[in-house]
Design an enzyme around this catalytic site. Structure first.
Site, PDB file in Angstrom:
ATOM      1  N   HIS A  36       0.018 -14.220  -3.481  1.00 52.83           N
ATOM      2  CA  HIS A  36      -0.195 -12.913  -2.861  1.00 52.83           C
ATOM      3  C   HIS A  36      -0.791 -11.874  -3.775  1.00 52.83           C
ATOM      4  O   HIS A  36      -0.879 -10.702  -3.394  1.00 52.83           O
ATOM      5  CB  HIS A  36       1.132 -12.355  -2.329  1.00 52.83           C
TER       6      HIS A  36
ATOM      7  N   LYS B 180       1.314   3.134   1.899  1.00 47.39           N
ATOM      8  CA  LYS B 180       1.477   1.836   1.241  1.00 47.39           C
ATOM      9  C   LYS B 180       2.255   2.093  -0.040  1.00 47.39           C
ATOM     10  O   LYS B 180       2.474   3.247  -0.415  1.00 47.39           O
ATOM     11  CB  LYS B 180       0.131   1.211   0.912  1.00 47.39           C
ATOM     12  N   ARG B 181       2.679   1.039  -0.740  1.00 46.25           N
ATOM     13  CA  ARG B 181       3.330   1.253  -2.022  1.00 46.25           C
ATOM     14  C   ARG B 181       2.425   2.031  -2.958  1.00 46.25           C
ATOM     15  O   ARG B 181       1.194   1.920  -2.887  1.00 46.25           O
ATOM     16  CB  ARG B 181       3.701  -0.095  -2.648  1.00 46.25           C
TER      17      ARG B 181
ATOM     18  N   LYS C 140      -4.102   0.703  -6.006  1.00 49.10           N
ATOM     19  CA  LYS C 140      -4.318   1.131  -4.622  1.00 49.10           C
ATOM     20  C   LYS C 140      -4.992   2.500  -4.554  1.00 49.10           C
ATOM     21  O   LYS C 140      -5.448   2.939  -3.501  1.00 49.10           O
ATOM     22  CB  LYS C 140      -2.993   1.142  -3.861  1.00 49.10           C
TER      23      LYS C 140
ATOM     24  N   THR D 158      -2.229  -5.492   4.771  1.00 48.25           N
ATOM     25  CA  THR D 158      -1.897  -5.751   6.170  1.00 48.25           C
ATOM     26  C   THR D 158      -1.791  -4.430   6.922  1.00 48.25           C
ATOM     27  O   THR D 158      -1.966  -4.397   8.143  1.00 48.25           O
ATOM     28  CB  THR D 158      -0.565  -6.534   6.288  1.00 48.25           C
TER      29      THR D 158
ATOM     30  N   LYS E   1      -2.924  -3.001  10.852  1.00 44.76           N
ATOM     31  CA  LYS E   1      -2.090  -2.224  11.773  1.00 44.76           C
ATOM     32  C   LYS E   1      -2.824  -0.959  12.229  1.00 44.76           C
ATOM     33  O   LYS E   1      -2.765  -0.570  13.398  1.00 44.76           O
ATOM     34  CB  LYS E   1      -0.744  -1.880  11.102  1.00 44.76           C
TER      35      LYS E   1
HETATM   36  C1  26W Z   1       7.761 -10.219  -9.658  1.00 43.32           C
HETATM   37  C2  26W Z   1       7.466  -8.879  -9.101  1.00 43.32           C
HETATM   38  C3  26W Z   1       6.620  -8.946  -7.902  1.00 43.32           C
HETATM   39  C4  26W Z   1       7.095  -8.450  -6.701  1.00 43.32           C
HETATM   40  C5  26W Z   1       6.322  -8.521  -5.570  1.00 43.32           C
HETATM   41  C6  26W Z   1       5.373  -9.517  -7.953  1.00 43.32           C
HETATM   42  C7  26W Z   1       4.605  -9.591  -6.834  1.00 43.32           C
HETATM   43  C8  26W Z   1       5.081  -9.100  -5.634  1.00 43.32           C
HETATM   44  C9  26W Z   1       4.264  -9.230  -4.381  1.00 43.32           C
HETATM   45  C10 26W Z   1       3.383 -10.450  -4.459  1.00 43.32           C
HETATM   46  C11 26W Z   1       3.498  -8.027  -4.102  1.00 43.32           C
HETATM   47  C12 26W Z   1       2.964  -8.012  -2.707  1.00 43.32           C
HETATM   48  O1  26W Z   1       3.638  -7.602  -1.788  1.00 43.32           O
HETATM   49  N1  26W Z   1       1.709  -8.433  -2.536  1.00 43.32           N
HETATM   50  C13 26W Z   1       1.014  -8.140  -1.300  1.00 43.32           C
HETATM   51  O2  26W Z   1       1.130  -9.211  -0.393  1.00 43.32           O
HETATM   52  C14 26W Z   1       0.577  -8.870   0.861  1.00 43.32           C
HETATM   53  C15 26W Z   1       0.858  -9.995   1.824  1.00 43.32           C
HETATM   54  O3  26W Z   1       0.103 -11.116   1.499  1.00 43.32           O
HETATM   55  C16 26W Z   1      -0.898  -8.572   0.721  1.00 43.32           C
HETATM   56  O4  26W Z   1      -1.395  -8.163   1.956  1.00 43.32           O
HETATM   57  C17 26W Z   1      -1.137  -7.486  -0.327  1.00 43.32           C
HETATM   58  O5  26W Z   1      -2.512  -7.339  -0.557  1.00 43.32           O
HETATM   59  C18 26W Z   1      -0.436  -7.851  -1.608  1.00 43.32           C
HETATM   60  O6  26W Z   1      -0.508  -6.774  -2.537  1.00 43.32           O
END
Ligand code: 26W
Length: 822
Positions: free
Chosen positions: A355, A543-544, A549, A651, A655
């Protein structure tokens, strides 16, 4: 779909209030009504739930276990009512009892067991799996505290614990009969039985994993799948092994382990912090989920070799990747298989979704920590690594570089992504561009060695929550025009295309948007005390908060616009409301400072009478699933402005599109595919391409100083960061933001997200937005076209692709008779 009788439902609510609270309906608080309604709904769900699980058992259907540290579910009541087809009955029943359904729904806390995109995607997937009738379990953690609640105090983010379980959560079901032990630490003893070695973990600490099940209700099909989240309990001290009996110290330690384990969700998004407790959480829910999955399999199957025919484990990013080694452990140590058998099964059962390409998100555990916490699992990872490196060396003889780059264990660290790729039979990205970047850049070596594993699954969203529930006016209007098939088959929306040139339909469509803007304006008035003009352009970035971003690009542009207005108060300008919503990870200083900057700019601009309300800036506190639904419905402009190549998919962008907002964005993530569907002319695209960004990065970045020195408007905005223009009490307040953009000795490290580089192009795109908005017919047409072209972005489509290419599941059917037969 079964009918729900209004009268019976009313009775059920009244009974529930009585039994739970010893109150009559007119004495009950709104929270108590919410609980009672939820229990009444759960009563209805239960029968379908049982019938569905019976179907699983009878058909012996293959199941997907969606393993995820995060499920960002959002409120359940409203969605369950809709998916049960009970909205009319429930709404009327409540009205007759003197309550408003919306107000009751607002009593539910948002179960926020996730950070952002990845967690919300998991929730959308569960909705689609149930609606399509595929057997699925979500497996996760029952955090006692989910994503923190955000308060804004004096413009700063303050994190407040999210006590979502405070009043009890009516939709969960405790399942102590599936409790299972999970072991940490200790050492591995090897015992030779004359034929083979046995590996036994000793001197460990353990906890009892206790599952709570939540129903996942399919839309109109009687199917109810399960989200299983694990809680931790101390192991009964009596069950300490004979060896440990009487060890008081150990009993206390075990109790503390259980207490801490599932206490709180790590609020980091895209940032790996390497915390020991986090690895414990990962192993905890994986070990419990896998143990129970195998047990269940064995109840109806006698040949463990057939596991891949019945089960697939989908790993949501690397967070659950320890599953690979845990499955090996169970097959080797518990089932007594040999390595090749166990590996053969594991590599047919596990699949991995990536992701993010953000380097700081990659999970790499120090060997010391990993082997201390999971001694037996670590042995197995070592062996996987040893065998894999032999393959690498066979393929690339004498190429030490390859070994270095591809090893699972290297430089004192266990690289979870490499483990996932080596053991998984499928590796997928989440949008076309993202998958290409994985194949050609980030994971190039792996792609070269095992190209057959790599595939793309462009993300999607569930229209049941983000249109049917979140935007009822538009949902009803669409159904009136083209029927309701879009609810389970989103491409039907394309039928709207014949109406886009018709002024009457344009007007109706934009009137609904206006109603939704009024609804949001009311929310903003209530929560922020700010009056916003519903006729202004609602320009939204929610968004976060993350540097990549680029909320900073957005707010710098607002500052630039404000400067223009100040210079020229009579400037002809379409009024604009810039709306932000974002949580920053608690330790992410520059992100938190950006929130403060947005609020400081908002303060100045919103209180400046001289600009006649032409500009407003709103920061919506505590952005979360429930208010997101209101926000998407009310947006005109969807800000998707990440540095190209950095946003895997996004995503939120989908929406917004579904709700008729126009995308203002870079060619990044799924924006590329959105534009492909709706046409470049119906979006506002700007900025560097992913290739250009990657090119700069490979050549040491670019020099923002040049822009600062030559572009007076940009210079002025940047100077306002350090001259107290927005922080008269403390002119130095935004110095760190300024420094992040400009050289300060080390130009390679400045503006790593190309904000200044893209600024002019962004401002120009914003001018196009304004010009386009002045042409009402054009805008209405484009907005409608966005909704009409959103068909591809249903998570139903995404799930069908996972099923077809990776999971190979069969649909099950739960007839009304199956439910009645109970
Ligand atoms: C280990 C810490 C950590 C926590 C969360 C690393 C990575 C994450 C996630 C992978 C972050 C995340 O939410 N990524 C998002 O995933 C979405 C669903 O696929 C994508 O639409 C977003 O672009 C992506 O940033």
């Amino acid at each position: 779909m079964r009918e729900i009788s209004k009268e019976e439902f009313k009775k059920s609510i009244i009974e529930n209030v009585k039994n739970q609270y010893r109150r009559t309906i007119d004495e009950a608080t709104p929270q108590q009504i919410f609980q009672a309604v939820s229990y009444a709904i759960k009563d209805v769900i239960i029968d379908d739930w049982i019938a569905t699980q019976k179907q699983f058992d009878e058909t012996g259907a293959k199941k997907v276990y969606y393993l995820s540290m995060e499920f960002l579910m959002g409120r359940a009541l409203g969605n369950n009512i809709i998916n049960l087809g009970a909205k009319k009955a429930v709404k009327e029943a409540l009205e007759e009892l003197g309550f408003d359904l919306n107000a009751i729904e607002d009593q539910e806390p948002d179960p926020a067991l996730g950070n952002g995109g990845l967690g919300r995607l998991a929730a959308c997937f569960l909705d689609s799996l149930a609606t399509l009738g595929y057997p699925a379990y979500g497996c996760g953690i029952r955090y006692h505290y989910g994503m923190f609640k955000q308060k804004i105090q004096d413009g700063y983010q303050v994190e407040v614990p999210d006590e979502w379980l405070k009043n009890g959560y009516p939709f969960e079901l405790r399942r102590p009969e599936y409790a299972t032990e999970v072991k940490f630490g200790g050492y591995v003893k090897t015992e030779w039985d004359g034929e083979r070695n046995h590996f036994v973990q000793e001197g460990y600490q353990s906890v009892l994993a206790v599952p709570y099940d939540m129903p996942i209700v399919g839309y109109g099909n009687n199917v109810v799948n399960t989200l299983r989240i694990w809680d931790a309990q101390p192991i009964d001290t009596f069950s300490l092994s004979a060896f440990d009996k009487g060890d008081y110290q150990k009993a206390v330690e075990q109790e503390n382990l259980a207490k801490n384990l599932v206490e709180v969700l790590y609020p980091n998004d895209n940032h790996y912090a390497g915390k020991e407790l986090r690895l414990k959480q990962q192993y905890f829910f994986i070990s419990a989920s896998l143990q129970v999955a195998l047990k269940k399999f064995k109840e109806t199957n006698d040949d463990i070799h057939k596991l891949p025919e019945k089960i697939v484990f989908q790993m949501n990013d690397t967070h659950p990747t320890v599953a690979v080694a845990e499955l090996m452990r169970l097959l080797l140590d518990q089932e007594g298989l040999n390595w090749d058998e166990a590996w053969g099964i594991t590599t047919k059962c596990c699949a991995y979704t990536n992701h993010t390409i953000m380097a700081e998100a990659l999970e790499k555990w120090p060997i010391e920590l990993f082997s201390r916490l999971l001694p037996r699992v670590y042995q197995i990872v070592e062996e996987i690594n040893r065998r894999f490196l032999i393959e690498v060396q066979n393929k690339y003889p004498n190429n030490y570089e390859k070994v270095k780059k591809m090893a699972i264990i290297f430089d004192g660290q266990v690289k979870m992504a490499h483990l996932a790729i080596v053991a998984g039979y499928s590796v997928n990205g989440v949008a076309k561009l993202h998958t290409e970047i994985l194949k050609n850049q980030e994971l190039k070596d792996f792609y070269e060695m095992m190209p057959e594993k790599f595939n793309n699954k462009t993300n999607g969203i569930t229209q049941r929550r983000f249109l049917l529930h979140g935007n009822p006016l538009l949902a009803d209007w669409i159904t009136e025009q083209i029927g309701d098939e879009w609810i389970t088959d989103l491409p039907h929306l394309a039928k709207l295309k014949v109406y886009v040139d018709d002024p009457k339909f344009q007007q109706e469509f934009m009137n609904i948007k206006y109603q939704n803007k009024l609804r949001l304006a009311k929310y903003i008035k209530e929560h922020n005390g700010i009056d916003v003009d519903p006729r202004s352009i609602f320009d939204v970035q929610v968004k976060r908060l993350h540097e990549y971003k680029r909320q900073l690009l957005n707010i710098l542009h607002v500052m630039y616009l404000y400067n223009q207005l100040k210079d020229n108060p009579n400037m002809d300008m379409v009024p604009r409301t810039f709306i932000f919503g974002a949580k920053a990870a608690a330790g992410y200083q520059i992100a938190k400072k950006t929130i403060k900057l947005i609020n400081s700019v908002a303060d100045v601009i919103n209180n400046d009478k001289s600009i006649n309300g032409k500009l407003k800036v709103v920061f919506i506190e505590d952005y979360r699933v429930s208010n997101a639904e209101l926000i998407f419905a009310a947006a005109d402009v969807s800000e998707q402005i990440s540095t190209a190549s950095k946003e895997a998919s996004g995503t939120g962008n989908m929406k917004f599109m579904l709700n008729g907002a126009l995308t203002l964005g870079t060619m990044d993530g799924a924006n590329v595919e959105i534009v492909e569907e709706v046409g470049k002319e119906n979006a506002f695209i700007f900025g560097l391409s992913a290739d250009e960004v990657i090119n700069y990065e490979n050549n040491g970045g670019y020099n923002p100083e040049e822009i600062f020195n030559t572009d007076q408007d940009i210079r002025r905005v940047l100077m306002q960061l350090i001259n107290g223009y927005y922080s008269p009490q403390d002119p130095e307040l935004f110095r760190d933001i300024y420094n992040s953009l400009l050289n300060t000795k080390n130009s390679a490290k400045a503006d790593t997200y190309f904000i200044l580089k893209d600024f002019r192009s962004y401002a120009e795109a914003q001018r196009r937005v304004e010009a386009a908005y002045r042409d009402e017919n054009w805008w209405a047409r484009a907005a409608m076209l966005n909704t009409a072209s959103a068909g591809k972005f249903s998570s139903d489509r995404t799930i069908e692709e996972y099923v077809r290419d990776i999971w190979h599941l069969e649909k099950i059917h739960v007839d009304d008779d199956d439910v009645k037969a109970l």
